[in-house]
Design a protein around this motif. Structure first.
Motif, PDB file in Angstrom:
ATOM      1  N   LEU A 188       0.846  -1.186   0.000  1.00  0.00           N
ATOM      2  CA  LEU A 188       0.000   0.000   0.000  1.00  0.00           C
ATOM      3  C   LEU A 188       0.883   1.239   0.000  1.00  0.00           C
ATOM      4  N   THR A 189       0.605   2.139  -0.936  1.00  0.00           N
ATOM      5  CA  THR A 189       1.391   3.359  -1.046  1.00  0.00           C
ATOM      6  C   THR A 189       0.453   4.553  -1.046  1.00  0.00           C
ATOM      7  N   ASP A 190       0.677   5.464  -0.101  1.00  0.00           N
ATOM      8  CA  ASP A 190      -0.120   6.686  -0.056  1.00  0.00           C
ATOM      9  C   ASP A 190       0.454   7.698  -1.042  1.00  0.00           C
ATOM     10  N   VAL A 191      -0.405   8.219  -1.899  1.00  0.00           N
ATOM     11  CA  VAL A 191       0.001   9.208  -2.898  1.00  0.00           C
ATOM     12  C   VAL A 191      -1.015  10.346  -2.902  1.00  0.00           C
ATOM     13  N   THR A 192      -0.651  11.422  -3.564  1.00  0.00           N
ATOM     14  CA  THR A 192      -1.589  12.514  -3.789  1.00  0.00           C
ATOM     15  C   THR A 192      -1.983  12.480  -5.251  1.00  0.00           C
TER      16      THR A 192
END
Length: 174
Positions: free
Chosen positions: A99-103
């Motif tokens: 899981l990778t948090d991005v904007t």
């Protein structure tokens, strides 16, 4: 609560206290008065009567419709101007979930911007151009305009024929 005054004529009202919250919630979903009438199994005229007889019913409709319209306007504004929001990307590598948090960025949408401007500043952005009827052209100028128009239309027609001929000459894709 619906108005407790008993009408002196006509049938008793079918408006129930729970209709107030139901109408508010349905208006949040974008319901029109006609749709509310269908939902409650009455005519649109009855909905209008209820609005007159029960101010709290009318207020619930107004509040629900206003909030729904404001949410749509806010969404349209964000589409027109562009916006960013957080998002979680899900990837699977070697049997592992990563899981990778991005904007996430959404650029402004031209159609939304045009719609917004046409409605907010119609004098500056409308498609309709108003022409006052005071323009007078002499016969020579009108003849010149007609000749140019006919010439340009003939050229466009020839280009169209050439494109169609070219398309027909191409081999079909297999």
């Amino acid at each position: 609560m619906p108005n407790t005054k008993k009408p002196t004529v006509g049938r008793p009202t079918a408006l129930k206290p729970e209709f107030i919250d139901q109408a508010y919630n349905y208006c949040l979903l974008g319901a029109t008065d006609a749709q509310l009438a269908g939902f409650f199994g009455v005519s649109e005229k009855t909905i209008n009567t209820w609005k007159k007889q029960a101010p709290e019913f009318a207020d619930s409709l107004k509040r629900g419709k206003t909030l729904a319209d404001a949410q749509v306007a806010n969404s349209l504004f964000h589409r027109a101007t562009g916006y960013s929001h957080p998002e979680t990307k899900v990837n699977i590598a070697d049997g592992q979930v990563i899981l990778t948090d991005v904007t996430k960025h959404h650029p402004p949408d031209t159609t939304a911007a045009i719609f917004w401007l046409k409605n907010r500043q119609p004098d500056k952005w409308r498609d309709k151009v108003e022409v006052n009827g005071s323009l007078k052209l002499d016969k020579e100028t009108l003849d010149m305009i007609e000749t140019q128009f006919v010439t340009k239309m003939a050229a466009a027609h020839e280009r169209q024929k050439a494109v169609l001929a070219e398309r027909e000459a191409r081999p079909e894709a297999e």
